[in-house]
Design an enzyme around this catalytic site. Structure first.
Site, PDB file in Angstrom:
ATOM      1  N   GLU A   7       3.486   2.694  11.863  1.00 23.39           N
ATOM      2  CA  GLU A   7       3.447   3.568  10.841  1.00 23.39           C
ATOM      3  C   GLU A   7       3.707   4.864  11.126  1.00 23.39           C
ATOM      4  O   GLU A   7       4.039   5.632  10.027  1.00 23.39           O
ATOM      5  CB  GLU A   7       1.905   3.447  10.329  1.00 23.39           C
ATOM      6  CG  GLU A   7       1.454   1.826   9.656  1.00 23.39           C
ATOM      7  CD  GLU A   7       2.188   1.400   8.579  1.00 23.39           C
ATOM      8  OE1 GLU A   7       2.711   2.288   7.866  1.00 23.39           O
ATOM      9  OE2 GLU A   7       2.475   0.292   8.488  1.00 23.39           O
ATOM     10  N   HIS A  55       7.347   5.634  10.342  1.00 21.14           N
ATOM     11  CA  HIS A  55       7.424   6.390   9.037  1.00 21.14           C
ATOM     12  C   HIS A  55       6.881   7.580   8.518  1.00 21.14           C
ATOM     13  O   HIS A  55       7.543   8.604   7.981  1.00 21.14           O
ATOM     14  CB  HIS A  55       6.388   5.282   7.910  1.00 21.14           C
ATOM     15  CG  HIS A  55       6.933   3.971   7.637  1.00 21.14           C
ATOM     16  ND1 HIS A  55       8.421   3.764   7.493  1.00 21.14           N
ATOM     17  CD2 HIS A  55       6.237   2.728   7.466  1.00 21.14           C
ATOM     18  CE1 HIS A  55       8.441   2.303   7.146  1.00 21.14           C
ATOM     19  NE2 HIS A  55       7.103   1.952   7.425  1.00 21.14           N
ATOM     20  N   HIS A  83      12.358   1.401   7.086  1.00 25.20           N
ATOM     21  CA  HIS A  83      12.438   0.142   7.542  1.00 25.20           C
ATOM     22  C   HIS A  83      13.615  -0.190   8.160  1.00 25.20           C
ATOM     23  O   HIS A  83      14.921  -0.010   7.402  1.00 25.20           O
ATOM     24  CB  HIS A  83      11.855  -1.175   6.605  1.00 25.20           C
ATOM     25  CG  HIS A  83      10.395  -1.277   6.419  1.00 25.20           C
ATOM     26  ND1 HIS A  83       9.943  -1.268   5.355  1.00 25.20           N
ATOM     27  CD2 HIS A  83       9.391  -0.780   7.453  1.00 25.20           C
ATOM     28  CE1 HIS A  83       8.464  -1.640   5.624  1.00 25.20           C
ATOM     29  NE2 HIS A  83       8.173  -0.933   6.431  1.00 25.20           N
TER      30      HIS A  83
END
Lengths: 567, 87
Positions: free
Chosen positions: A295, A298, A304
């Site tokens: 996470e 991100h 991804h």
């Protein structure tokens, strides 16, 4: 790798984060550590630094929540969707959210970190033997106060190492009670409660009053999950109740009876037949560290990846010895560039431990051969100590402290016999965090938690609080000290360090400073820091990093072989 | 051998929706950005095949365009909630 549309990235390298709440699945310390390690995954390969803040608006807010948790993307209960995060930017951008309905672990089953006892916060070792019986979960056996405990080695009868397991009788978290345990019964909305409750909340968290009357005092905290807490069913977070009856039969442990999928379950009251309250028994769970590292990718600007072994691949997969895939490294370095160079790498062992022929413990043998499968009593042999409480140069001699004893390094060879700390410094507790001797005044200082002692010969002052030295409340301990010949000493905690004026016994203005900036190239999580023969030593695990006064790392070596001179 | 007949109990909240692989796949494809909402109503097999192929390519799976075992397993795997495609 993929980056977000527009190549969203932070415009600064010193990223801040704040942990807004905790999951009852894991001890808050374990959660803090998992997040810190997850950030380190990225800081190791970039110029980025991550600093946790407690006040103000951070770049990255971290929270646990269930279902609708305050953003437009609800979670979905257990399994399926585990977490999500937003790309860099203002407001919710950059934030990372974790689904509370998951069973958060470190990937291999429930992690039970103990408190108090004599195991220094170690993790429970299941199964363990106590009084000849085998236990696979925390137990109140042998106690009359209801507190649950576990052994932190496989055999309590032999090793006598134990700690207390998380329970609402031991502590609460978050809330407004500073970790105080629950008080039962407590009154809420005129009703009396004798266990943690989800009443009055719609987020599923279990809470309790920390005084006898919540309506009057408004003091509360959230209940940590017991190691037997169930997942899902209709009792999320409640502990199994043993024994329980199911279809008239009595069960003393989780069972798969009645299920066609062979999953283990238990009742959360004493009778499933009467109450129909149940949940699934803990499984391997999801590694908070691995999910958080993904996470945070991100939150730093990575989308991804299609590479199945990359961290940024969207599916969860547990890996034991994690290392960042080149695809992830290429992605993050595309956005932020590489770091300032490789860190020193600990040397590989060049010798294999020889099996011992005398596996018995509690002897004063100085044998240095080690069988990793045989439990040892490290208080008898410094060569068997994995990690010392503190290391310090006192009166020109290196001292190693551990569990109530210490060893002095002789002129040659390893130390041969331990000395009880109380024989030399009777005012000290068994476990100290740091010790140092001021070169000018020759006074010896010891630190344990937020307390410190000052010895001048046989005269002792203390214990006194770190407050007296000018430390903030959030400094929980001193992990090391670097003495200087000018009446100053540098004291370390986490990523910060302070300069203490020994004479006035106050911290100098302008501190704390960031250790990473001034002592680059040594581990930020060093647990022992000291000066020996005018060189600075930073110990992490079984290794040390040695630094010159010019703050250049000149050697990485073994505490055991290079300092203790163990064969 | 046990002479007892195995007892099977349907636990509360254990009654899952009987959604088909196709329905679950469509939800997945929408949630993670492969297919715009509403497209599943058209029941266009060719469109679905294209979308499934796109998903298989993105996830590094064998590109068959079918909801084969590997694809269904991927759909049922625990994962991150950030979409794979789009904002």
């Amino acid at each position: 790798f993929q980056t977000f549309e527009g190549e969203l990235k932070w415009d600064h390298n010193d990223i801040t984060y704040k942990i807004l709440n905790y999951s009852p699945d894991l001890d808050p310390e374990v959660i803090d550590d998992a997040f810190a390690r997850a950030f380190k995954v990225w800081s190791d390969v970039t110029p980025l630094t991550f600093t946790r803040i407690y006040d103000g608006e951070p770049d990255i807010n971290i929270l646990f929540g269930s279902d609708n948790h305050g953003d437009p993307y609800p979670f979905d209960g257990k399994d399926g969707l585990l977490a999500h995060a937003y790309p860099p930017g203002e407001g919710v951008q950059g934030d990372a959210h974790f689904d509370e309905d998951e069973n958060w672990t470190l990937g291999t089953g429930v992690v039970v970190k103990t408190r108090f006892g004599n195991a220094d916060g170690a993790i429970c070792s299941f199964p363990f033997v106590f009084d000849g019986e085998t236990y696979t979960s925390c137990t109140s056996a042998g106690r009359s106060d209801g507190h649950i405990w576990c052994s932190t080695t496989p055999n309590f009868d032999k090793d006598q190492k134990f700690g207390f397991c998380p329970s609402e009788l031991l502590y609460t978290f978050d809330g407004n009670s500073d970790g105080q345990p629950c008080v039962f019964p407590f009154i809420f909305d005129g009703e009396s409660y004798s266990s943690c409750t989800k009443e009055g909340r719609d987020d599923g968290y279990r809470w309790c009053g920390t005084t006898a009357n919540y309506d009057k005092d408004r003091k509360y905290g959230f209940c940590p999950n017991r190691d037997t807490a169930v997942v899902g069913g209709n009792s999320q977070g409640d502990p199994c109740v043993f024994p329980f009856t199911f279809l008239g039969k009595t069960y003393h442990q989780c069972t798969s009876d009645g299920r066609s999928d062979n999953r283990l379950w238990c009742a959360t009251t004493s009778s499933y037949d009467n109450d129909q309250k149940w949940g699934l028994c803990g499984d391997q769970g999801y590694s908070l560290f691995l999910v958080a590292a993904h996470e945070f990718g991100h939150a730093l600007g990575l989308e991804h990846s299609s590479v199945q072994d990359a961290l940024m691949y969207p599916m969860y997969k547990y890996v034991k010895d994690f290392s960042l895939h080149s695809d992830d490294i290429n992605g993050i370095q595309y956005l932020y560039g590489a770091g300032s160079g490789p860190q020193p790498t600990p040397p590989k062992p060049t010798r294999k431990p020889r099996p011992t022929t005398t596996p018995s413990t509690r002897t004063t043998t100085t044998t240095t051969s080690v069988d990793p499968d045989v439990p040892v009593d490290p208080t008898q042999n410094p060569c068997k100590v994995k990690q010392f409480d503190a290391i310090a140069e006192i009166q020109g001699q290196l001292h190693f402290f551990k569990d109530g004893v210490y060893w002095k390094l002789p002129a040659s060879g390893p130390p041969t016999s331990s000395i009880p700390i109380r024989d030399t410094w009777p005012a000290l507790p068994s476990n100290i965090d740091t010790a140092f001797q001021d070169p000018q005044s020759k006074k010896i200082f010891f630190f344990a938690g937020r307390r410190f002692w000052q010895y001048t010969g046989n005269t002792v002052l203390g214990p006194r609080s770190l407050d007296k030295l000018g430390f903030e409340k959030d400094v929980e301990e001193i992990s090391g000290a670097i003495t200087r010949n000018n009446g100053k000493v540098l004291l370390f905690n986490g990523e910060n360090y302070w300069r203490l004026d020994v004479k006035s016994q106050t911290v100098d203005k302008g501190y704390p400073r960031s250790r990473d900036e001034d002592f680059a190239g040594v581990p930020l999580d060093a647990h022992d820091i000291f000066v020996y023969q005018d060189k600075y030593y930073f110990c992490q695990d079984s290794f040390f990093w040695r630094m010159t006064w010019r703050k250049q790392v000149e050697k990485v070596g073994y505490v055991k072989y290079d300092l203790l001179r163990c064969p | 051998t046990s002479h007892h007949k195995p007892v099977s109990v349907i636990f509360p909240s254990d009654i899952r929706s009987n959604s088909s692989d196709l329905e679950r796949a469509q939800k997945y494809l929408i949630r993670y950005g492969y297919m715009p909402p509403g497209l599943q109503q058209t029941d266009n097999q060719n469109t679905l095949r294209e979308v499934v192929t796109k998903m298989q390519k993105k996830l590094g799976l064998k590109e068959t365009g079918e909801l084969d075992g590997e694809t269904i397993a991927a759909i049922n795997s625990p994962r991150c909630g950030v979409p794979d495609v789009g904002k």
